[in-house]
Write a protein that holds these residues in place. Structure first.
Motif, PDB file in Angstrom:
ATOM      1  N   ALA A   8      23.207 111.090 -25.739  1.00  0.00           N
ATOM      2  CA  ALA A   8      23.102 111.622 -24.372  1.00  0.00           C
ATOM      3  C   ALA A   8      24.265 112.578 -24.140  1.00  0.00           C
ATOM      4  N   GLY A   9      23.933 113.805 -23.719  1.00  0.00           N
ATOM      5  CA  GLY A   9      24.967 114.831 -23.571  1.00  0.00           C
ATOM      6  C   GLY A   9      25.119 115.668 -24.829  1.00  0.00           C
ATOM      7  N   ALA A  10      24.043 115.704 -25.648  1.00  0.00           N
ATOM      8  CA  ALA A  10      24.118 116.367 -26.964  1.00  0.00           C
ATOM      9  C   ALA A  10      24.337 117.867 -26.873  1.00  0.00           C
ATOM     10  N   THR A  11      24.107 118.457 -25.699  1.00  0.00           N
ATOM     11  CA  THR A  11      24.300 119.908 -25.576  1.00  0.00           C
ATOM     12  C   THR A  11      25.648 120.242 -24.938  1.00  0.00           C
ATOM     13  N   GLY A  12      26.431 119.221 -24.612  1.00  0.00           N
ATOM     14  CA  GLY A  12      27.705 119.451 -23.921  1.00  0.00           C
ATOM     15  C   GLY A  12      28.839 119.779 -24.883  1.00  0.00           C
ATOM     16  N   TRP A  13      30.011 119.953 -24.284  1.00  0.00           N
ATOM     17  CA  TRP A  13      31.206 120.323 -25.064  1.00  0.00           C
ATOM     18  C   TRP A  13      31.513 119.262 -26.119  1.00  0.00           C
ATOM     19  N   ALA A  14      31.576 118.004 -25.730  1.00  0.00           N
ATOM     20  CA  ALA A  14      31.903 116.933 -26.677  1.00  0.00           C
ATOM     21  C   ALA A  14      30.676 116.553 -27.502  1.00  0.00           C
ATOM     22  N   SER A  35      19.534 115.807 -22.402  1.00  0.00           N
ATOM     23  CA  SER A  35      20.125 116.861 -21.560  1.00  0.00           C
ATOM     24  C   SER A  35      19.013 117.323 -20.619  1.00  0.00           C
ATOM     25  N   ARG A  36      19.316 117.441 -19.319  1.00  0.00           N
ATOM     26  CA  ARG A  36      18.266 117.818 -18.363  1.00  0.00           C
ATOM     27  C   ARG A  36      17.826 119.260 -18.576  1.00  0.00           C
ATOM     28  N   THR A  37      18.814 120.144 -18.766  1.00  0.00           N
ATOM     29  CA  THR A  37      18.522 121.584 -18.841  1.00  0.00           C
ATOM     30  C   THR A  37      17.616 121.937 -20.003  1.00  0.00           C
ATOM     31  N   HIS A  38      17.810 121.233 -21.145  1.00  0.00           N
ATOM     32  CA  HIS A  38      17.099 121.616 -22.369  1.00  0.00           C
ATOM     33  C   HIS A  38      15.965 120.660 -22.718  1.00  0.00           C
ATOM     34  N   TYR A  74      27.544 110.490 -23.560  1.00  0.00           N
ATOM     35  CA  TYR A  74      28.543 111.551 -23.428  1.00  0.00           C
ATOM     36  C   TYR A  74      28.111 112.504 -22.314  1.00  0.00           C
ATOM     37  N   THR A  75      27.728 111.945 -21.126  1.00  0.00           N
ATOM     38  CA  THR A  75      27.240 112.833 -20.066  1.00  0.00           C
ATOM     39  C   THR A  75      28.247 112.920 -18.921  1.00  0.00           C
ATOM     40  N   ARG A  76      27.983 112.233 -17.846  1.00  0.00           N
ATOM     41  CA  ARG A  76      28.806 112.280 -16.629  1.00  0.00           C
ATOM     42  C   ARG A  76      28.902 110.857 -16.092  1.00  0.00           C
ATOM     43  N   GLU A  78      28.273 109.670 -13.254  1.00  0.00           N
ATOM     44  CA  GLU A  78      27.193 109.262 -12.347  1.00  0.00           C
ATOM     45  C   GLU A  78      25.895 108.928 -13.082  1.00  0.00           C
ATOM     46  N   SER A  79      25.727 109.417 -14.319  1.00  0.00           N
ATOM     47  CA  SER A  79      24.507 109.087 -15.069  1.00  0.00           C
ATOM     48  C   SER A  79      24.767 108.050 -16.163  1.00  0.00           C
ATOM     49  N   ALA A  80      26.030 107.814 -16.481  1.00  0.00           N
ATOM     50  CA  ALA A  80      26.357 107.012 -17.676  1.00  0.00           C
ATOM     51  C   ALA A  80      25.858 105.572 -17.577  1.00  0.00           C
ATOM     52  N   VAL A  96      30.255 104.421 -25.781  1.00  0.00           N
ATOM     53  CA  VAL A  96      30.475 105.169 -24.535  1.00  0.00           C
ATOM     54  C   VAL A  96      31.708 106.061 -24.690  1.00  0.00           C
ATOM     55  N   GLY A  97      31.474 107.376 -24.591  1.00  0.00           N
ATOM     56  CA  GLY A  97      32.589 108.322 -24.588  1.00  0.00           C
ATOM     57  C   GLY A  97      32.854 108.859 -23.191  1.00  0.00           C
ATOM     58  N   THR A  98      31.846 108.763 -22.314  1.00  0.00           N
ATOM     59  CA  THR A  98      31.965 109.301 -20.952  1.00  0.00           C
ATOM     60  C   THR A  98      33.098 108.609 -20.204  1.00  0.00           C
ATOM     61  N   ALA A 123      35.416 104.103 -25.426  1.00  0.00           N
ATOM     62  CA  ALA A 123      36.764 104.635 -25.621  1.00  0.00           C
ATOM     63  C   ALA A 123      36.897 105.886 -24.758  1.00  0.00           C
ATOM     64  N   GLY A 124      37.918 105.913 -23.935  1.00  0.00           N
ATOM     65  CA  GLY A 124      38.173 107.089 -23.116  1.00  0.00           C
ATOM     66  C   GLY A 124      38.570 108.281 -23.974  1.00  0.00           C
ATOM     67  N   ASN A 125      38.960 107.999 -25.198  1.00  0.00           N
ATOM     68  CA  ASN A 125      39.395 109.082 -26.072  1.00  0.00           C
ATOM     69  C   ASN A 125      39.224 108.617 -27.521  1.00  0.00           C
ATOM     70  N   PHE A 126      38.372 109.299 -28.263  1.00  0.00           N
ATOM     71  CA  PHE A 126      38.092 108.885 -29.636  1.00  0.00           C
ATOM     72  C   PHE A 126      39.057 109.493 -30.653  1.00  0.00           C
ATOM     73  N   SER A 127      40.049 110.237 -30.214  1.00  0.00           N
ATOM     74  CA  SER A 127      40.938 110.839 -31.221  1.00  0.00           C
ATOM     75  C   SER A 127      41.934 109.809 -31.728  1.00  0.00           C
TER      76      SER A 127
HETATM   77  N1  LIG Z   1      35.795 109.646 -25.266  1.00  0.00           N
HETATM   78  C1  LIG Z   1      36.167 110.852 -25.704  1.00  0.00           C
HETATM   79  O1  LIG Z   1      36.828 110.977 -26.755  1.00  0.00           O
HETATM   80  C2  LIG Z   1      35.789 112.070 -24.895  1.00  0.00           C
HETATM   81  C3  LIG Z   1      36.036 113.359 -25.392  1.00  0.00           C
HETATM   82  C4  LIG Z   1      35.604 114.447 -24.631  1.00  0.00           C
HETATM   83  C5  LIG Z   1      34.944 114.261 -23.407  1.00  0.00           C
HETATM   84  N2  LIG Z   1      34.765 112.982 -22.956  1.00  0.00           N
HETATM   85  C6  LIG Z   1      34.014 112.705 -21.720  1.00  0.00           C
HETATM   86  O2  LIG Z   1      32.639 112.906 -22.036  1.00  0.00           O
HETATM   87  C7  LIG Z   1      31.935 113.344 -20.876  1.00  0.00           C
HETATM   88  C8  LIG Z   1      31.238 114.682 -21.179  1.00  0.00           C
HETATM   89  O3  LIG Z   1      32.230 115.665 -21.336  1.00  0.00           O
HETATM   90  P1  LIG Z   1      31.862 117.169 -21.754  1.00  0.00           P
HETATM   91  O4  LIG Z   1      33.108 117.932 -21.636  1.00  0.00           O
HETATM   92  O5  LIG Z   1      31.109 117.191 -23.041  1.00  0.00           O
HETATM   93  O6  LIG Z   1      30.863 117.578 -20.565  1.00  0.00           O
HETATM   94  P2  LIG Z   1      29.805 118.779 -20.528  1.00  0.00           P
HETATM   95  O7  LIG Z   1      30.175 119.868 -21.455  1.00  0.00           O
HETATM   96  O8  LIG Z   1      29.589 119.086 -19.088  1.00  0.00           O
HETATM   97  O9  LIG Z   1      28.455 118.121 -21.117  1.00  0.00           O
HETATM   98  C9  LIG Z   1      27.746 117.131 -20.396  1.00  0.00           C
HETATM   99  C10 LIG Z   1      26.464 116.856 -21.155  1.00  0.00           C
HETATM  100  O10 LIG Z   1      25.777 115.796 -20.469  1.00  0.00           O
HETATM  101  C11 LIG Z   1      24.496 116.264 -20.014  1.00  0.00           C
HETATM  102  N3  LIG Z   1      24.288 115.653 -18.692  1.00  0.00           N
HETATM  103  C12 LIG Z   1      25.098 115.756 -17.617  1.00  0.00           C
HETATM  104  N4  LIG Z   1      24.580 115.048 -16.582  1.00  0.00           N
HETATM  105  C13 LIG Z   1      23.432 114.512 -17.038  1.00  0.00           C
HETATM  106  C14 LIG Z   1      22.435 113.671 -16.446  1.00  0.00           C
HETATM  107  N5  LIG Z   1      22.509 113.271 -15.175  1.00  0.00           N
HETATM  108  N6  LIG Z   1      21.388 113.282 -17.212  1.00  0.00           N
HETATM  109  C15 LIG Z   1      21.279 113.691 -18.497  1.00  0.00           C
HETATM  110  N7  LIG Z   1      22.193 114.484 -19.118  1.00  0.00           N
HETATM  111  C16 LIG Z   1      23.248 114.884 -18.389  1.00  0.00           C
HETATM  112  C17 LIG Z   1      24.625 117.771 -19.974  1.00  0.00           C
HETATM  113  O11 LIG Z   1      23.377 118.402 -20.107  1.00  0.00           O
HETATM  114  P3  LIG Z   1      22.542 118.876 -18.800  1.00  0.00           P
HETATM  115  O12 LIG Z   1      23.509 119.407 -17.788  1.00  0.00           O
HETATM  116  O13 LIG Z   1      21.584 119.869 -19.357  1.00  0.00           O
HETATM  117  O14 LIG Z   1      21.850 117.633 -18.299  1.00  0.00           O
HETATM  118  C18 LIG Z   1      25.492 118.027 -21.207  1.00  0.00           C
HETATM  119  O15 LIG Z   1      24.714 117.934 -22.370  1.00  0.00           O
HETATM  120  C19 LIG Z   1      32.991 113.449 -19.758  1.00  0.00           C
HETATM  121  O16 LIG Z   1      32.995 112.254 -19.033  1.00  0.00           O
HETATM  122  C20 LIG Z   1      34.294 113.607 -20.535  1.00  0.00           C
HETATM  123  O17 LIG Z   1      35.409 113.178 -19.792  1.00  0.00           O
HETATM  124  C21 LIG Z   1      35.174 111.892 -23.671  1.00  0.00           C
END
Ligand SMILES: NC(=O)c1ccc[n+]([C@@H]2O[C@H](COP(=O)([O-])OP(=O)(O)OC[C@H]3O[C@@H](n4cnc5c(N)ncnc54)[C@H](OP(=O)(O)O)[C@@H]3O)[C@@H](O)[C@H]2O)c1
Length: 267
Positions: A8-14, A35-38, A74-76, A78-80, A96-98, A123-127
């Motif tokens: 979940a969140g496969a198109t996001g930064w992480a 991912s909702r957008t894709h 790995y989303t947000r 509010e959805s995690a 859970v990385g969110t 883990a709040g941070n996987f590094s």
């Molecule tokens: N644990 C770790 O090591 C680590 C490292 C980096 C980041 N994080 C955390 O991981 C989370 C994501 O960070 P990011 O920087 O990758 O964010 P991001 O670039 O905004 O990516 C979020 C991803 O989640 C999807 N998404 C968001 N809301 C959604 C929903 N309601 N339903 C389904 N998909 C949803 C987005 O796609 P759509 O918008 O198309 O739905 C996108 O693919 C944050 O909480 C961040 O703090 C943790």
């Protein structure tokens, strides 16, 4: 046999960097992305990575026709929780990385995970350097009774404190409660100037352009202090190896476990 993973969140930064890491791992197969957008597209077309041939779904509930051994969130914030509870009910172990889930959220998730005999590794941070921050801080807190945490992040990070800072505070609270010389509720002036109290620790969150993600814990003793700090750069590469390890090991756990060191042998 390879582990079947939903991300979940496969198109996001992480998540997109982790998807590429999964594509390079012969023992893991990405079977669903969220991912909702894709939604409706093939993930490889979105990321320009042809070997990622799984479908993108709008939510965990929409992906239920796919088999899943490990669900990665790995989303947000509010959805995690909904995603995680859906995946556990589907029989998956969960990574859970969110960031942004609270101790109460994790208590609720833990009850469901135990009921289904599934593991959740959050883990709040996987590094790896972040894991060592947690471990070294726990060691220091056994000896040093006063500390505060500074949480640095980019200006558009919506949640505060960061998952790393929150996890640090929760872990230190299991060692002991810090004992500020002036109790926080006796502060003269705005109480907020002393930061947020999370699990007994004061956390000061900065959100400014020019920062990526850093977490620092400062221990103070008369005429001496110790700071332990983790800094990550601008790419999401530091989080991939730890997340891959979590995916491979989470099935050895039952219930919620916090921090990558739950599956690392750090002695
Ligand atoms: N644990 C770790 O090591 C680590 C490292 C980096 C980041 N994080 C955390 O991981 C989370 C994501 O960070 P990011 O920087 O990758 O964010 P991001 O670039 O905004 O990516 C979020 C991803 O989640 C999807 N998404 C968001 N809301 C959604 C929903 N309601 N339903 C389904 N998909 C949803 C987005 O796609 P759509 O918008 O198309 O739905 C996108 O693919 C944050 O909480 C961040 O703090 C943790």
């Amino acid at each position: 046999m390879s582990l079947r993973v939903w991300l979940a969140g496969a198109t996001g930064w992480a998540g997109s960097e982790l998807a590429r890491g999964i594509a390079k791992s012969p023992d893991l197969t990405l079977v669903a992305a969220i991912s909702r957008t894709h939604a409706g597209r093939v993930l490889g077309d979105v990321l320009g990575e042809p070997s990622l041939d799984c479908r993108v779904h709008a939510s965990a509930a929409d992906a239920l026709s796919e088999p899943c051994d490990v669900f990665v969130e790995y989303t947000r914030p509010e959805s995690a929780k909904v995603h995680v509870l859906t995946a556990l009910a589907h029989g998956a172990h969960v990574v859970v990385g969110t960031s942004g889930l609270t101790a109460d959220d994790f208590a609720e998730i833990d009850a469901v995970a135990v009921e289904h005999a599934r593991g959740v590794l959050a883990a709040g941070n996987f590094s790896l350097t972040a894991v060592l921050l947690l471990k070294c801080a726990e060691l220091a807190a056994r000896i040093l009774p006063q500390w505060e945490i500074i949480d640095y992040a980019h200006d558009d990070k919506v949640d505060a404190p960061s998952g790393t800072a929150r996890e640090l505070a929760e872990r230190l609270s299991k060692v002991r409660q810090p004992t500020p010389t002036i109790p926080i509720d006796q502060t003269v002036g705005p109480r907020d100037a002393r930061g947020a109290t999370v699990s007994g620790s004061q956390i000061h969150s900065l959100r400014l352009p020019g920062f990526v993600i850093s977490a620092e814990v400062l221990f103070g003793m008369p005429d001496q202090r110790l700071s332990i700090r983790h800094d990550s750069g601008t790419s999401s590469v530091p989080y991939v190896d730890g997340a891959l390890l979590a995916i491979r090991k989470v099935s050895t756990l039952v219930g919620v476990h916090r921090g990558l060191d739950a599956v690392l042998d750090l002695g």
